[in-house]
Design a protein around this motif. Structure first.
Motif, PDB file in Angstrom:
ATOM      1  N   ALA A  41       0.830  -1.205   0.000  1.00 14.46           N
ATOM      2  CA  ALA A  41       0.000   0.000   0.000  1.00 14.46           C
ATOM      3  C   ALA A  41       0.867   1.258   0.000  1.00 14.46           C
ATOM      4  O   ALA A  41       0.550   2.249  -0.678  1.00 14.46           O
ATOM      5  CB  ALA A  41      -0.931  -0.007   1.217  1.00 14.46           C
ATOM      6  N   GLU A  42       1.980   1.221   0.736  1.00 15.64           N
ATOM      7  CA  GLU A  42       2.895   2.373   0.758  1.00 15.64           C
ATOM      8  C   GLU A  42       3.519   2.586  -0.612  1.00 15.64           C
ATOM      9  O   GLU A  42       3.637   3.722  -1.091  1.00 15.64           O
ATOM     10  CB  GLU A  42       3.985   2.146   1.810  1.00 15.64           C
ATOM     11  CG  GLU A  42       3.471   2.168   3.243  1.00 15.64           C
ATOM     12  CD  GLU A  42       4.575   1.835   4.245  1.00 15.64           C
ATOM     13  OE1 GLU A  42       5.745   1.723   3.814  1.00 15.64           O
ATOM     14  OE2 GLU A  42       4.268   1.699   5.451  1.00 15.64           O
ATOM     15  N   LEU A  43       3.919   1.483  -1.258  1.00 17.91           N
ATOM     16  CA  LEU A  43       4.497   1.585  -2.599  1.00 17.91           C
ATOM     17  C   LEU A  43       3.484   2.166  -3.575  1.00 17.91           C
ATOM     18  O   LEU A  43       3.818   3.018  -4.401  1.00 17.91           O
ATOM     19  CB  LEU A  43       4.956   0.211  -3.079  1.00 17.91           C
ATOM     20  CG  LEU A  43       5.427   0.133  -4.538  1.00 17.91           C
ATOM     21  CD1 LEU A  43       6.666   0.997  -4.754  1.00 17.91           C
ATOM     22  CD2 LEU A  43       5.699  -1.309  -4.941  1.00 17.91           C
ATOM     23  N   ALA A  44       2.235   1.722  -3.485  1.00 18.40           N
ATOM     24  CA  ALA A  44       1.193   2.217  -4.384  1.00 18.40           C
ATOM     25  C   ALA A  44       1.016   3.719  -4.223  1.00 18.40           C
ATOM     26  O   ALA A  44       0.851   4.450  -5.210  1.00 18.40           O
ATOM     27  CB  ALA A  44      -0.119   1.486  -4.108  1.00 18.40           C
ATOM     28  N   THR A  45       1.057   4.190  -2.997  1.00 18.79           N
ATOM     29  CA  THR A  45       0.930   5.631  -2.745  1.00 18.79           C
ATOM     30  C   THR A  45       2.085   6.381  -3.395  1.00 18.79           C
ATOM     31  O   THR A  45       1.891   7.429  -4.018  1.00 18.79           O
ATOM     32  CB  THR A  45       0.902   5.903  -1.237  1.00 18.79           C
ATOM     33  OG1 THR A  45      -0.234   5.239  -0.655  1.00 18.79           O
ATOM     34  CG2 THR A  45       0.793   7.403  -0.957  1.00 18.79           C
ATOM     35  N   GLN A  46       3.293   5.833  -3.259  1.00 19.20           N
ATOM     36  CA  GLN A  46       4.461   6.465  -3.889  1.00 19.20           C
ATOM     37  C   GLN A  46       4.326   6.509  -5.404  1.00 19.20           C
ATOM     38  O   GLN A  46       4.828   7.423  -6.058  1.00 19.20           O
ATOM     39  CB  GLN A  46       5.735   5.692  -3.513  1.00 19.20           C
ATOM     40  CG  GLN A  46       6.082   5.739  -2.043  1.00 19.20           C
ATOM     41  CD  GLN A  46       7.172   4.749  -1.671  1.00 19.20           C
ATOM     42  OE1 GLN A  46       7.787   4.125  -2.540  1.00 19.20           O
ATOM     43  NE2 GLN A  46       7.412   4.571  -0.379  1.00 19.20           N
ATOM     44  N   GLN A  47       3.623   5.529  -5.978  1.00 20.94           N
ATOM     45  CA  GLN A  47       3.445   5.451  -7.424  1.00 20.94           C
ATOM     46  C   GLN A  47       2.229   6.245  -7.898  1.00 20.94           C
ATOM     47  O   GLN A  47       1.878   6.199  -9.075  1.00 20.94           O
ATOM     48  CB  GLN A  47       3.300   3.989  -7.850  1.00 20.94           C
ATOM     49  CG  GLN A  47       4.540   3.160  -7.635  1.00 20.94           C
ATOM     50  CD  GLN A  47       5.686   3.593  -8.536  1.00 20.94           C
ATOM     51  OE1 GLN A  47       5.497   3.906  -9.689  1.00 20.94           O
ATOM     52  NE2 GLN A  47       6.890   3.627  -7.986  1.00 20.94           N
ATOM     53  N   GLY A  48       1.594   6.968  -6.996  1.00 24.18           N
ATOM     54  CA  GLY A  48       0.489   7.839  -7.384  1.00 24.18           C
ATOM     55  C   GLY A  48      -0.877   7.187  -7.382  1.00 24.18           C
ATOM     56  O   GLY A  48      -1.852   7.785  -7.859  1.00 24.18           O
ATOM     57  N   LEU A  49      -0.988   5.960  -6.855  1.00 25.55           N
ATOM     58  CA  LEU A  49      -2.290   5.311  -6.789  1.00 25.55           C
ATOM     59  C   LEU A  49      -2.999   5.715  -5.500  1.00 25.55           C
ATOM     60  O   LEU A  49      -2.375   5.994  -4.491  1.00 25.55           O
ATOM     61  CB  LEU A  49      -2.156   3.788  -6.833  1.00 25.55           C
ATOM     62  CG  LEU A  49      -1.447   3.187  -8.041  1.00 25.55           C
ATOM     63  CD1 LEU A  49      -1.582   1.676  -8.027  1.00 25.55           C
ATOM     64  CD2 LEU A  49      -1.996   3.749  -9.338  1.00 25.55           C
ATOM     65  N   GLY A  50      -4.320   5.696  -5.546  1.00 26.65           N
ATOM     66  CA  GLY A  50      -5.095   6.038  -4.361  1.00 26.65           C
ATOM     67  C   GLY A  50      -6.553   5.717  -4.586  1.00 26.65           C
ATOM     68  O   GLY A  50      -6.965   5.298  -5.658  1.00 26.65           O
ATOM     69  N   GLY A  51      -7.355   5.918  -3.556  1.00 22.83           N
ATOM     70  CA  GLY A  51      -8.776   5.655  -3.688  1.00 22.83           C
ATOM     71  C   GLY A  51      -9.077   4.179  -3.589  1.00 22.83           C
ATOM     72  O   GLY A  51      -8.326   3.389  -3.010  1.00 22.83           O
ATOM     73  N   SER A  52     -10.203   3.771  -4.182  1.00 20.08           N
ATOM     74  CA  SER A  52     -10.631   2.385  -4.108  1.00 20.08           C
ATOM     75  C   SER A  52     -11.472   2.052  -5.328  1.00 20.08           C
ATOM     76  O   SER A  52     -11.838   2.934  -6.106  1.00 20.08           O
ATOM     77  CB  SER A  52     -11.441   2.136  -2.821  1.00 20.08           C
ATOM     78  OG  SER A  52     -12.596   2.966  -2.809  1.00 20.08           O
TER      79      SER A  52
END
Length: 303
Positions: free
Chosen positions: A143-154
């Motif tokens: 989840a932390e990596l996804a945030t760093q890659q600009g992903l968010g939401g659901s």
């Protein structure tokens, strides 16, 4: 359990052999289930649309076998932990014996094996059995990596009642069309939503995503690469490879190919390629650092 490996997302999956002619995902729970679930069983038809979800949230793929108890136990733990995150990530369970092409796409040498996809790029997680506590820690890192890659939401649940607000009618119509493999109908629904609300960013990105899925649905990666290499001045062939690179996780390669192409074109052809590049930027997300880096290179080429 092997040590979890959560690198910066990179690498690629060869989706050429798995081009979808129409997703028909099999839900892991009964259609009558009332508990929301973000877990599905994946076959080859459903695989590419599942990969597309990784542009929005981490998409986890568990390669195993229902005949292997370790796999069964692992999938049960993964399902509980993924569903608990309520759409912030999704899980696709693959019977690697029944669908060996999917396992081959990940170069899986043994099962069970668990990989995540972030913006279409594979992130190896672990192989073999794992305790729920260990899996939970790995998913937190993911989840932390996804945030760093600009992903968010659901994303909405695959089955059951998630208790979340429904999508706007035209957006839901588009999603239903994508699920049916009708990309033309999905694009029409998103365009209708844009006509009603011109600043609907999600609808605009939806148009670009659907066009990308439609363009790549029947392309073979190896054939397209060979054709583009043999015909460097053929715009359609170069654009095809850029599309396939993006879907396969070679995001920087896709951007670089088009920026280089723009640098040696003029007038109408240059504008056509520039528009395609802008669409691909939107699919990845303007907050992604790879987009920002490519935009700088594009500016130097254009100005």
């Amino acid at each position: 359990m092997t040590e979890p490996h959560i690198p910066s997302a990179r690498g690629a999956i060869d989706l050429g052999a798995l081009a979808s002619s129409g997703p028909q995902a099999t839900e892991s729970d009964s259609a009558a289930a009332t508990v929301a679930s973000w877990t599905m069983n994946l076959d080859e038809a459903a695989f590419q649309p599942f990969v597309a979800l990784s542009q929005r949230v981490p998409a986890i793929v568990s390669l195993g076998s229902p005949r292997v108890q370790v796999s069964v136990d692992l999938d049960a733990a993964l399902k509980t932990l993924v569903d608990r995150r309520a759409g912030k990530m999704v899980l696709g369970v693959v019977d690697a014996e029944k669908y060996p092409n999917i396992a081959k796409a990940f170069n899986a040498e043994q099962i069970p094996m668990v990989i995540a996809l972030v913006n279409g790029q594979p992130v190896p997680l672990f192989q073999g059995p794992a305790a729920a506590e260990q899996i939970d820690q790995v998913l937190n890192q993911l989840a932390e990596l996804a945030t760093q890659q600009g992903l968010g939401g659901s994303v909405p649940a695959f089955s059951g009642d998630s208790g979340e607000a429904e999508l706007p009618p035209l957006h839901q119509k588009a999603v239903d069309a994508i699920d049916a493999g009708d990309y033309a109908a999905a694009e029409a629904a998103y365009l209708e939503a844009l006509a009603e609300k011109p600043n609907d960013h999600d609808a605009q990105v939806g148009v670009y995503q659907v066009r990308l899925l439609s363009r790549t649905a029947n392309l073979d990666l190896n054939d397209s690469r060979a054709a583009a290499a043999a015909n460097p001045d053929d715009l359609d062939m170069q654009l095809n490879v850029a599309d396939l690179d993006l879907v396969g996780g070679h995001v920087e390669d896709a951007f670089a190919r088009l920026v280089t192409l723009i640098s040696r074109l003029a007038d109408e052809d240059r504008e056509r390629v520039r528009r395609r590049l802008i669409e691909l930027y939107a699919v990845i997300g303007n907050a992604d650092p790879r987009v920002a880096a490519s935009r700088q290179k594009l500016s130097r080429v254009l100005f």
